[in-house]
Design an enzyme around this catalytic site. Structure first.
Site, mmCIF file in Angstrom:
data_model
loop_
_atom_site.group_PDB
_atom_site.id
_atom_site.type_symbol
_atom_site.label_atom_id
_atom_site.label_comp_id
_atom_site.label_asym_id
_atom_site.label_seq_id
_atom_site.Cartn_x
_atom_site.Cartn_y
_atom_site.Cartn_z
ATOM 1 N N ARG A 153 -15.436 1.329 -2.572
ATOM 2 C CA ARG A 153 -15.263 0.020 -1.944
ATOM 3 C C ARG A 153 -15.466 0.175 -0.444
ATOM 4 O O ARG A 153 -14.888 1.063 0.173
ATOM 5 C CB ARG A 153 -13.860 -0.497 -2.222
ATOM 6 C CG ARG A 153 -13.556 -1.728 -1.399
ATOM 7 C CD ARG A 153 -12.239 -2.314 -1.741
ATOM 8 N NE ARG A 153 -11.143 -1.630 -1.085
ATOM 9 C CZ ARG A 153 -9.864 -1.891 -1.352
ATOM 10 N NH1 ARG A 153 -9.554 -2.769 -2.276
ATOM 11 N NH2 ARG A 153 -8.915 -1.267 -0.708
ATOM 12 N N HIS B 287 0.798 -1.228 0.000
ATOM 13 C CA HIS B 287 0.000 0.000 0.000
ATOM 14 C C HIS B 287 0.829 1.276 0.000
ATOM 15 O O HIS B 287 0.366 2.319 -0.437
ATOM 16 C CB HIS B 287 -1.063 -0.051 1.097
ATOM 17 C CG HIS B 287 -2.179 -0.970 0.706
ATOM 18 N ND1 HIS B 287 -2.231 -2.292 1.090
ATOM 19 C CD2 HIS B 287 -3.213 -0.778 -0.143
ATOM 20 C CE1 HIS B 287 -3.283 -2.853 0.516
ATOM 21 N NE2 HIS B 287 -3.895 -1.967 -0.230
ATOM 22 N N ASN C 9 -4.291 -7.336 -7.471
ATOM 23 C CA ASN C 9 -3.201 -7.326 -6.482
ATOM 24 C C ASN C 9 -3.374 -8.515 -5.539
ATOM 25 O O ASN C 9 -2.425 -9.235 -5.226
ATOM 26 C CB ASN C 9 -3.199 -6.035 -5.673
ATOM 27 C CG ASN C 9 -3.148 -4.809 -6.557
ATOM 28 O OD1 ASN C 9 -2.758 -4.903 -7.714
ATOM 29 N ND2 ASN C 9 -3.538 -3.673 -6.023
ATOM 30 N N ASP C 10 -4.618 -8.685 -5.093
ATOM 31 C CA ASP C 10 -4.879 -9.820 -4.213
ATOM 32 C C ASP C 10 -5.113 -11.105 -4.996
ATOM 33 O O ASP C 10 -4.681 -12.170 -4.571
ATOM 34 C CB ASP C 10 -6.084 -9.520 -3.308
ATOM 35 C CG ASP C 10 -5.675 -8.625 -2.144
ATOM 36 O OD1 ASP C 10 -4.658 -8.941 -1.498
ATOM 37 O OD2 ASP C 10 -6.345 -7.614 -1.891
ATOM 38 N N CYS D 86 -9.502 -3.181 -11.059
ATOM 39 C CA CYS D 86 -8.930 -2.055 -10.322
ATOM 40 C C CYS D 86 -7.595 -2.423 -9.679
ATOM 41 O O CYS D 86 -7.029 -1.638 -8.937
ATOM 42 C CB CYS D 86 -9.912 -1.543 -9.280
ATOM 43 S SG CYS D 86 -10.385 -2.792 -8.087
ATOM 44 N N ARG E 207 -10.624 3.664 -2.200
ATOM 45 C CA ARG E 207 -10.240 2.816 -1.055
ATOM 46 C C ARG E 207 -10.602 3.552 0.232
ATOM 47 O O ARG E 207 -9.814 4.338 0.745
ATOM 48 C CB ARG E 207 -8.728 2.557 -1.058
ATOM 49 C CG ARG E 207 -8.227 1.654 -2.174
ATOM 50 C CD ARG E 207 -6.729 1.377 -1.995
ATOM 51 N NE ARG E 207 -6.273 0.257 -2.783
ATOM 52 C CZ ARG E 207 -5.708 0.365 -3.991
ATOM 53 N NH1 ARG E 207 -5.540 1.545 -4.543
ATOM 54 N NH2 ARG E 207 -5.309 -0.716 -4.631
ATOM 55 N N ARG F 183 2.071 -10.381 -1.103
ATOM 56 C CA ARG F 183 2.343 -9.185 -1.904
ATOM 57 C C ARG F 183 3.294 -8.210 -1.207
ATOM 58 O O ARG F 183 3.791 -7.275 -1.819
ATOM 59 C CB ARG F 183 1.025 -8.481 -2.280
ATOM 60 C CG ARG F 183 0.251 -7.958 -1.097
ATOM 61 C CD ARG F 183 -1.175 -7.602 -1.451
ATOM 62 N NE ARG F 183 -1.327 -6.217 -1.855
ATOM 63 C CZ ARG F 183 -2.507 -5.624 -2.070
ATOM 64 N NH1 ARG F 183 -3.636 -6.318 -1.940
ATOM 65 N NH2 ARG F 183 -2.584 -4.375 -2.417
HETATM 66 C C1 PEP Z 1 -6.572 -5.449 -5.340
HETATM 67 O O1 PEP Z 1 -6.475 -6.320 -4.472
HETATM 68 O O2 PEP Z 1 -6.227 -5.625 -6.519
HETATM 69 C C2 PEP Z 1 -7.096 -4.122 -5.007
HETATM 70 C C3 PEP Z 1 -7.350 -3.243 -5.950
HETATM 71 O O3 PEP Z 1 -7.283 -3.811 -3.696
HETATM 72 P P1 PEP Z 1 -6.115 -3.498 -2.651
HETATM 73 O O4 PEP Z 1 -4.855 -3.275 -3.432
HETATM 74 O O5 PEP Z 1 -6.524 -2.293 -1.889
HETATM 75 O O6 PEP Z 1 -6.087 -4.728 -1.812
HETATM 76 MG MG MG Z 2 -7.443 -6.148 -2.602
#
Ligand code: PEP
Ligand code: MG
Length: 571
Positions: free
Chosen positions: A332, A189, A454-455, A502, A296, A465
């Site tokens: 979100r 983040h 990302n997740d 996203c 977010r 990550r």
């Molecule tokens: C993701 O997981 O791709 C996402 C956009 O949310 P975050 O990065 O806040 O977990």
């Molecule tokens: Mg995520």
């Protein structure tokens, strides 16, 4: 001169003096003092400087992040003038003839232990405040510098082990030209925040804090992930030109700011921005964002000393919706857990926080917190084009329960005579493989999908990550990821719904042609990626990209996919 290779986290080149954000050495000796009055004066002076500094930090936080973020510093200021604490320290100096450092340390420890043992989370938070404030006062007593990101008033590049999202939120862009850290990955983040602040950053260098001293000259190349300490004249010149080229390139991109995103064969897709605070909307619009594809909301809860109230949240959501006029805004709901903690929310320690009580799991467990957010969102819904999505949905039961609570709060508000829009779309983030696999079943019930790669990549590849040692497994072009992404898009379209993305993959120049060909409807990314993406899409034929779909899905490795796309798109 020394070169380090890290992970490119935010575009641009920064060249400046290094400023290390490291905890200062606060060790001291306990000593007997003769002049007690002088010792008390030393204490008062240290308290006064701390107070002036904290007032500045608070004002800075208020201006850049809003009143609610500034509140944490009001709590710190209260500690500095708390008569019980201060008198006890003075009495100790007087009665035991000890130096101010020893008296401050002993008395503050006593208060910290007392508050820490209380049952109430609010009181335990006071212990954290005293700990923070005592460190600052101690640093002034010892005359060592206390790093304060918010008070930096000359151009620097920040060096740190890691930056928490709230550290990052305090950085003043006017002076902080870039940052580099030992740990973290492209989707941690702090990296995401760097991109929304538009500051060049390289993370995961492993050793930067050891390799550099305050005041050294440093180059941070956020495009190629390189960090150079005390460069030679030649190298400095090379990076100055790279910096100038990047600035020129940005001017070219900027010409497309108000143009639609249309492929060479006339197909429109939507490019949205990922934002963390209402202040980010300006950057989203300046970079040509056609929507907010991910707000977010957890940043509203972080760097705060307590949960934001329904009214505070309402104001933030309303501000984003109003600034975006009638452009879509996908909000979100709270995604706390993983690397995002709330100091005032007492969660049990977990072995694997990314696999634990995070996001919707927490909200369904703590419905009081969730309902407050839902009410604030629903109240704001009449001010723009609001869409709501739930993070980390793993089962249909979770989605139904979350949606049920939303609808219940909608009825409650209507019963109270408060207007709520009837047009709000309700969707989910697809970031857990189970959901991507049965996207067909989900598509019947949701209004849209937004793929959180990302997740999704972290969970599919089983690679944390945040851990730079396994960052090679962050493979957006891995055929397994492409298969899941394609499955989600096809499932949405089969039910007449839309699919967006996203996660960071949406702004990746190798992934963009693939996703265009798969039929992704909305791409949401860091604001600074929008114009390069628009430029790229205008040069691509969607039909041509679609014709490669089966071939791409049957490939065996990410490398094969990448080589194929590079060849077809001249990259
Ligand atoms: C993701 O997981 O791709 C996402 C956009 O949310 P975050 O990065 O806040 O977990
Ligand atoms: Mg995520």
């Amino acid at each position: 001169m020394k070169n380090l290779q890290g992970i490119a986290a935010s575009n641009g080149v920064a060249i400046s003096k290094a400023y290390t954000l490291e905890a200062p050495d606060l060790s001291f000796e306990t000593e007997k003092v003769k002049d007690v009055e002088l010792e008390i004066q030393r204490l008062k002076d240290a308290l006064d400087i701390s107070k002036t500094e904290l007032e500045e930090v608070k004002e800075h936080a208020r201006q850049s992040l809003g009143d609610e973020h500034a509140e944490i510093f009001s709590a710190h200021l209260l500690v500095l003038s708390d008569p019980e604490l201060i008198t006890a320290v003075e009495d100790k100096i007087k009665n035991e003839n000890v130096n101010a450092e020893a008296a401050l340390d002993e008395i503050s420890q006593m208060f910290i232990t007392m508050f820490d043992q209380m049952d109430n989370a609010y009181m335990r938070e006071r212990a954290a405040d005293i700990k923070d404030v005592t460190k600052r006062v101690m640093a002034h007593l010892l005359d060592v510098s206390f790093p304060d990101p918010a008070l930096i008033n000359e151009e620097v590049v920040i060096i740190a082990e890691d930056l928490t999202p709230s550290d990052t939120a305090q950085l003043n862009k006017q002076f902080v030209k870039g940052f580099t850290t030992n740990i973290g990955g492209r989707t941690s983040h702090s990296a995401i925040m760097a991109r929304s602040l538009e500051i060049p950053a390289v993370v995961g260098t492993k050793t930067i804090t050891k390799d550099i001293k305050d005041g050294d000259t440093i180059i941070v190349d956020g495009m190629d992930g390189e960090v150079i300490i005390n460069p030679s004249e030649d190298v400095l010149e090379k990076y100055q030109s790279k910096q100038a080229e990047f600035a020129k390139q940005k001017e070219v991109w900027a010409q497309l700011k108000d143009e639609p995103t249309v492929s060479k064969d006339g197909q429109h897709v939507e490019l949205g921005a990922n934002i963390g605070t209402p202040n980010d909307v300006e950057g989203a619009l300046n970079n040509g964002g056609e929507a907010v594809g991910l707000y977010r909301t957890e940043f509203l809860y972080m760097g705060n000393s307590d949960f934001p109230t329904e009214d505070e949240q309402f104001e933030a959501y309303k501000s984003v919706l109003e600034q975006m006029k009638d452009k879509p805004v996908v909000v979100r709901t709270l995604d706390i857990g993983g690397d995002k903690e709330l100091s005032y929310l007492d969660l049990p320690e977990e072995m694997n926080p990314f696999l634990g009580v995070r996001a919707i799991r927490l909200c369904l467990e703590r419905k009081d917190i969730f309902r407050t957010q839902l009410r604030a969102l629903l109240r704001a819904s009449t001010y723009g084009n609001l869409k709501i999505m739930f993070p980390m949905i793993a089962t249909l039961k979770e989605f139904r329960e979350a949606k049920g609570l939303l609808l219940e709060e909608k009825e409650n508000l209507k019963g109270e005579g408060i207007q709520v829009s009837d047009e709000i779309e309700i969707g989910i983030m697809v970031e857990i493989p189970s959901t991507a696999v049965i996207a067909r079943q989900f598509a019947k019930e949701v209004d849209f999908f937004s793929i959180g790669t990302n997740d999704l990549i972290q969970y599919t590849m089983a690679a944390d990550r945040m851990n730079e040692s396994v960052s090679y497994l962050y493979q957006p072009y891995h055929p397994a990821i492409l298969t899941l992404v394609n499955n989600v898009i096809e499932a949405a379209h089969a039910e007449g719904k839309w699919a967006g993305m996203c996660g960071e993959m949406a702004g990746d120049s190798i992934a963009i042609p693939i996703l265009l060909g798969f039929g992704l409807d909305e791409f949401s990314m860091s604001a600074t990626s929008i114009l390069p993406a628009r430029t790229q899409i205008r040069d691509l034929s969607k039909e041509e990209m679609a014709s490669y779909k089966e071939q791409l899905l049957s490939m065996s490795t990410a490398e094969e996919v990448e080589a194929f796309i590079r060849e077809k798109t001249n990259q």
